[in-house]
Design an enzyme around this catalytic site. Structure first.
Site, PDB file in Angstrom:
ATOM      1  N   ASP A  67       5.815  60.031 -24.136  1.00  0.00           N
ATOM      2  CA  ASP A  67       7.356  59.644 -24.472  1.00  0.00           C
ATOM      3  C   ASP A  67       8.075  60.454 -25.306  1.00  0.00           C
ATOM      4  O   ASP A  67       7.579  61.651 -25.341  1.00  0.00           O
ATOM      5  CB  ASP A  67       7.250  58.152 -25.326  1.00  0.00           C
ATOM      6  CG  ASP A  67       5.951  58.336 -26.332  1.00  0.00           C
ATOM      7  OD1 ASP A  67       5.708  59.367 -26.704  1.00  0.00           O
ATOM      8  OD2 ASP A  67       5.871  57.136 -27.006  1.00  0.00           O
ATOM      9  N   ASN A 136       2.555  46.968 -33.732  1.00  0.00           N
ATOM     10  CA  ASN A 136       2.839  45.636 -32.982  1.00  0.00           C
ATOM     11  C   ASN A 136       2.360  45.588 -31.734  1.00  0.00           C
ATOM     12  O   ASN A 136       2.509  44.760 -31.012  1.00  0.00           O
ATOM     13  CB  ASN A 136       4.506  45.554 -32.948  1.00  0.00           C
ATOM     14  CG  ASN A 136       4.754  46.779 -32.003  1.00  0.00           C
ATOM     15  OD1 ASN A 136       4.384  47.640 -31.536  1.00  0.00           O
ATOM     16  ND2 ASN A 136       6.242  46.887 -31.768  1.00  0.00           N
ATOM     17  N   HIS A 138       2.218  48.396 -29.594  1.00  0.00           N
ATOM     18  CA  HIS A 138       2.896  49.094 -28.340  1.00  0.00           C
ATOM     19  C   HIS A 138       1.857  50.265 -28.206  1.00  0.00           C
ATOM     20  O   HIS A 138       1.114  50.891 -28.693  1.00  0.00           O
ATOM     21  CB  HIS A 138       3.991  49.518 -28.810  1.00  0.00           C
ATOM     22  CG  HIS A 138       4.178  50.498 -29.944  1.00  0.00           C
ATOM     23  ND1 HIS A 138       5.408  50.736 -30.619  1.00  0.00           N
ATOM     24  CD2 HIS A 138       3.487  51.515 -30.111  1.00  0.00           C
ATOM     25  CE1 HIS A 138       5.284  51.613 -31.574  1.00  0.00           C
ATOM     26  NE2 HIS A 138       4.368  52.267 -31.212  1.00  0.00           N
ATOM     27  N   GLU A 143       7.207  48.089 -26.256  1.00  0.00           N
ATOM     28  CA  GLU A 143       7.324  47.560 -27.036  1.00  0.00           C
ATOM     29  C   GLU A 143       6.744  46.176 -26.393  1.00  0.00           C
ATOM     30  O   GLU A 143       6.738  45.817 -25.387  1.00  0.00           O
ATOM     31  CB  GLU A 143       8.622  47.420 -27.788  1.00  0.00           C
ATOM     32  CG  GLU A 143       9.094  48.617 -28.234  1.00  0.00           C
ATOM     33  CD  GLU A 143       8.551  48.816 -29.606  1.00  0.00           C
ATOM     34  OE1 GLU A 143       7.467  48.558 -29.745  1.00  0.00           O
ATOM     35  OE2 GLU A 143       9.346  49.675 -30.446  1.00  0.00           O
TER      36      GLU A 143
HETATM   37  C1  F6R Z   1       3.400  58.464 -29.584  1.00  0.00           C
HETATM   38  C2  F6R Z   1       3.219  57.127 -29.126  1.00  0.00           C
HETATM   39  C3  F6R Z   1       3.052  55.829 -29.995  1.00  0.00           C
HETATM   40  C4  F6R Z   1       2.218  56.135 -31.031  1.00  0.00           C
HETATM   41  C5  F6R Z   1       2.093  54.912 -31.892  1.00  0.00           C
HETATM   42  C6  F6R Z   1       1.120  55.095 -33.198  1.00  0.00           C
HETATM   43  O1  F6R Z   1       3.517  59.439 -28.497  1.00  0.00           O
HETATM   44  O2  F6R Z   1       3.205  56.731 -27.716  1.00  0.00           O
HETATM   45  O3  F6R Z   1       2.688  54.694 -29.474  1.00  0.00           O
HETATM   46  O4  F6R Z   1       0.855  56.305 -30.554  1.00  0.00           O
HETATM   47  O5  F6R Z   1       3.433  54.505 -32.382  1.00  0.00           O
HETATM   48  O6  F6R Z   1       1.781  55.956 -33.939  1.00  0.00           O
HETATM   49  P1  F6R Z   1       0.870  56.591 -35.154  1.00  0.00           P
HETATM   50  O7  F6R Z   1      -0.207  57.236 -34.683  1.00  0.00           O
HETATM   51  O8  F6R Z   1       1.882  57.366 -35.934  1.00  0.00           O
HETATM   52  O9  F6R Z   1       0.461  55.272 -36.217  1.00  0.00           O
END
Ligand code: F6R
Length: 243
Positions: A67, A136, A138, A143
């Site tokens: 992303d 959450n 994701h 989401e």
């Molecule tokens: C990042 C991504 C997100 C993160 C998720 C966890 O490329 O796709 O889905 O993997 O938000 O983020 P952290 O590792 O910061 O807790």
């Protein structure tokens, strides 16, 4: 789903890096799907160490990131391009031409989503997709919602995600409200998936991902249907799961 429990974040990072290293050694021109965020930083550090020790060669590796924030340029220090360059790409012998991240500066969402899907299919699909887990549920920026989104999308970020990411910005108002993300369908097409999770704060959601119903309200729960998922998580993140 195969679950590997580790003592702490450092050991999670080492185990995850070993799995990625095995992929690179077994197939030197692998297509790696990569993630940003706090969770994979230790994994990338360990991969860099392995490269510097002469154990890994990235010269033929190709990558596709999950992303990118819409609206951020590559040189913005909060863009995922900037993150990948500084946390991995600049320290290994990858050809930057072989790295792919959605283009946050493309204002035409339809055009960018179609382009990125084509990039991934032209690469022949993803051999190993690394994922972190949002609080959450994701994955990527998929989401919780009413349906699983199949292909690369431009999504509106949820308040909880904006809140979680504001730590990286000067102010919550600076956090972009939209992002390009691989869809759940794109992620599920990866041949192997490696989900890394650490910390007590993710214990409840990880339990739902592993044991709960498969629902778009917990996007990562779809991983239960993938034939080759490995979860590497520390004890704290696994504290709600009986093993
Ligand atoms: C990042 C991504 C997100 C993160 C998720 C966890 O490329 O796709 O889905 O993997 O938000 O983020 P952290 O590792 O910061 O807790």
């Amino acid at each position: 789903m195969k679950i590997i429990k580790t003592e702490n974040y450092d050991m999670m990072s080492r185990k995850a890096a070993n799995i990625i290293a095995a992929q690179i050694i077994n197939k030197s021109n692998s297509v790696l799907g990569l993630a940003t965020g706090s969770t994979p930083i230790g994994t990338y550090k360990r991969l860099i160490e392995m490269y510097k020790e002469g154990d890994l060669d990235f010269i033929d590796i190709k990558t596709a990131n999950l992303d990118e924030y819409k609206g951020l340029t590559k040189d913005n220090d909060q863009s995922y391009y900037y993150f990948m360059f500084n946390n991995l790409f600049k320290d290994v012998n990858i050809d930057i031409e072989n790295t792919n991240i959605p283009d946050g500066t493309e204002p035409d969402s339809k055009k960018e989503c179609e382009r990125y899907e084509k990039v991934i299919s032209d690469l022949g699909g993803i051999d190993l997709q690394l994922l972190g887990l949002g609080h959450n549920g994701h994955i990527g920026f998929n989401e919780p919602q009413d349906d699983f989104v199949k292909t690369t999308q431009c999504v509106n970020l949820q308040e909880s995600t904006i809140e979680a990411n504001k730590r990286f910005f000067n102010d919550v108002t600076e956090v972009p409200k939209q992002a390009y993300t691989m869809g759940i369908g794109t992620i599920m097409k990866a041949k192997k998936i490696l989900l890394i999770v650490n910390g007590e704060g993710k214990a409840d959601i990880l339990e739902k991902v592993v044991n709960g119903p498969i629902t778009p309200k917990v996007p990562a729960s779809i991983l239960q249907l993938h034939p080759d998922v490995t979860i590497v998580a520390d004890e704290a993140a696994l504290s709600k799961i009986k093993m």
